[in-house]
Design an enzyme around this catalytic site. Sequence first.
Site, PDB file in Angstrom:
ATOM      1  N   ARG A 211       0.842  -1.190   0.000  1.00 31.03           N
ATOM      2  CA  ARG A 211       0.000   0.000   0.000  1.00 31.03           C
ATOM      3  C   ARG A 211       0.876   1.239   0.000  1.00 31.03           C
ATOM      4  O   ARG A 211       1.760   1.370   0.834  1.00 31.03           O
ATOM      5  CB  ARG A 211      -0.827  -0.017   1.291  1.00 31.03           C
ATOM      6  CG  ARG A 211      -2.260   0.287   1.104  1.00 31.03           C
ATOM      7  CD  ARG A 211      -3.045   0.010   2.334  1.00 31.03           C
ATOM      8  NE  ARG A 211      -2.596   0.686   3.535  1.00 31.03           N
ATOM      9  CZ  ARG A 211      -3.416   1.069   4.491  1.00 31.03           C
ATOM     10  NH1 ARG A 211      -4.702   0.875   4.374  1.00 31.03           N
ATOM     11  NH2 ARG A 211      -2.965   1.633   5.584  1.00 31.03           N
TER      12      ARG A 211
ATOM     13  N   THR B  83      -1.082   7.601  -0.760  1.00 29.74           N
ATOM     14  CA  THR B  83      -2.383   7.461  -1.449  1.00 29.74           C
ATOM     15  C   THR B  83      -3.206   6.311  -0.863  1.00 29.74           C
ATOM     16  O   THR B  83      -4.419   6.239  -1.098  1.00 29.74           O
ATOM     17  CB  THR B  83      -2.172   7.155  -2.947  1.00 29.74           C
ATOM     18  OG1 THR B  83      -1.498   5.888  -3.038  1.00 29.74           O
ATOM     19  CG2 THR B  83      -1.339   8.226  -3.625  1.00 29.74           C
TER      20      THR B  83
ATOM     21  N   ASP C  46       0.469  -2.304  12.140  1.00 34.37           N
ATOM     22  CA  ASP C  46       0.921  -2.744  10.811  1.00 34.37           C
ATOM     23  C   ASP C  46       1.253  -4.233  10.887  1.00 34.37           C
ATOM     24  O   ASP C  46       2.236  -4.637  11.515  1.00 34.37           O
ATOM     25  CB  ASP C  46       2.150  -1.923  10.397  1.00 34.37           C
ATOM     26  CG  ASP C  46       2.563  -2.235   8.969  1.00 34.37           C
ATOM     27  OD1 ASP C  46       2.783  -3.431   8.654  1.00 34.37           O
ATOM     28  OD2 ASP C  46       2.652  -1.312   8.158  1.00 34.37           O
TER      29      ASP C  46
ATOM     30  N   ASP D 122       4.800  -5.370   9.688  1.00 32.27           N
ATOM     31  CA  ASP D 122       5.866  -4.950  10.615  1.00 32.27           C
ATOM     32  C   ASP D 122       5.861  -5.812  11.865  1.00 32.27           C
ATOM     33  O   ASP D 122       6.912  -6.212  12.375  1.00 32.27           O
ATOM     34  CB  ASP D 122       5.687  -3.471  11.009  1.00 32.27           C
ATOM     35  CG  ASP D 122       6.177  -2.539   9.908  1.00 32.27           C
ATOM     36  OD1 ASP D 122       6.844  -3.015   8.967  1.00 32.27           O
ATOM     37  OD2 ASP D 122       5.871  -1.332   9.991  1.00 32.27           O
TER      38      ASP D 122
END
Length: 208
Positions: A103, A107, A199, A202
Site C-alpha cells: 500500500r 495514497t 501494521d 511490521d
Amino acid sequence: MPLHVVDHPLIVHKLAILRDKATSVKKFREVVNEITLLLAYEATCSLPMDEVEIETPLCRTRTRMLKPGEVVVAPILRAGLGMMPGMLDILPMARVAHIGLRRDEHTHLPVTYYMNMPTSLNGANVLVVDPMLATAGSMCAAIDLLKNAQPASITAICLIASPEGEQRMNKSHPDVSIYVGAMDERLNEKAYIVPGLGDAGDRMFGTA
Ligand code: PRP
Ligand code: URA
C-alpha cells in the site's frame, strides 16, 4: 456473498494477544498461525469433494475426499505469508499463488510488485489470505488479478476487517465469500484499522 465474522471465544482471545502492542514477534507469529487454522476450518466448509471407495480394516466403504489439485492458496505479500504455515498445514495438497502488493503510504492505493501463479487456475478454488482488510484496495487488486485466470471460486480469509473494507468488497466483488476473525470499528486518517493491531507486516517480521 455475506462476510462471515467467525465469532468464537478462541479467536477473540487470540486476537486480543495480537492486538496487544507488548506481544513479541515470536508470539505474534505463533498466534497468527493458530487463528489462521481456526478461520481456515470455517472458510473451507464448501470445498468440492469426490466420492471415493476405500477399504477400512473391516470392509469396503464409500466416503468422500477433497478433489485433488483444486485448491490454491494465494497469500498477499508480505503479511499474508504469516498465514501460510497454517493454511498449508490443513491443505498440504494446495498450490500457491504469490501476489506481491504494498500500500502506498500517501495514497493508500495498492502497488503490485510481484506475481507468481500456477500456470492455470481454471476450475481452482482460491483462498486469498491477508491479515488486514482495511480499505480493501489490496484485496480487490489481488482478486482482480486472480479473476483474469478464471478460477471456479474465490474466498478471502482475513484476521481483522473494517466496515469500509466490507462495503468495498460488497461493491467490487459481491461473488467472493469473506471469513474474518473480527469486524473492527473504523479506519483512521492513515487508513489503519482501529482498534486493529497496527501494521501487520511490521509486527510479523519485526520491521517496525
Ligand atoms: C497491509 C496488509 C494488507 C493491506 C491492507 O499490507 O497486509 O495487504 O495493508 O490495506 P488495504 O485493505 O487498505 O489495502 P502493506 O501494504 O502494509 O504491505 P506489507 O504486508 O508488505 O507490510
Ligand atoms: N495494513 C495494516 O497492516 N494494518 C492496518 O490497520 C491497515 C492496513
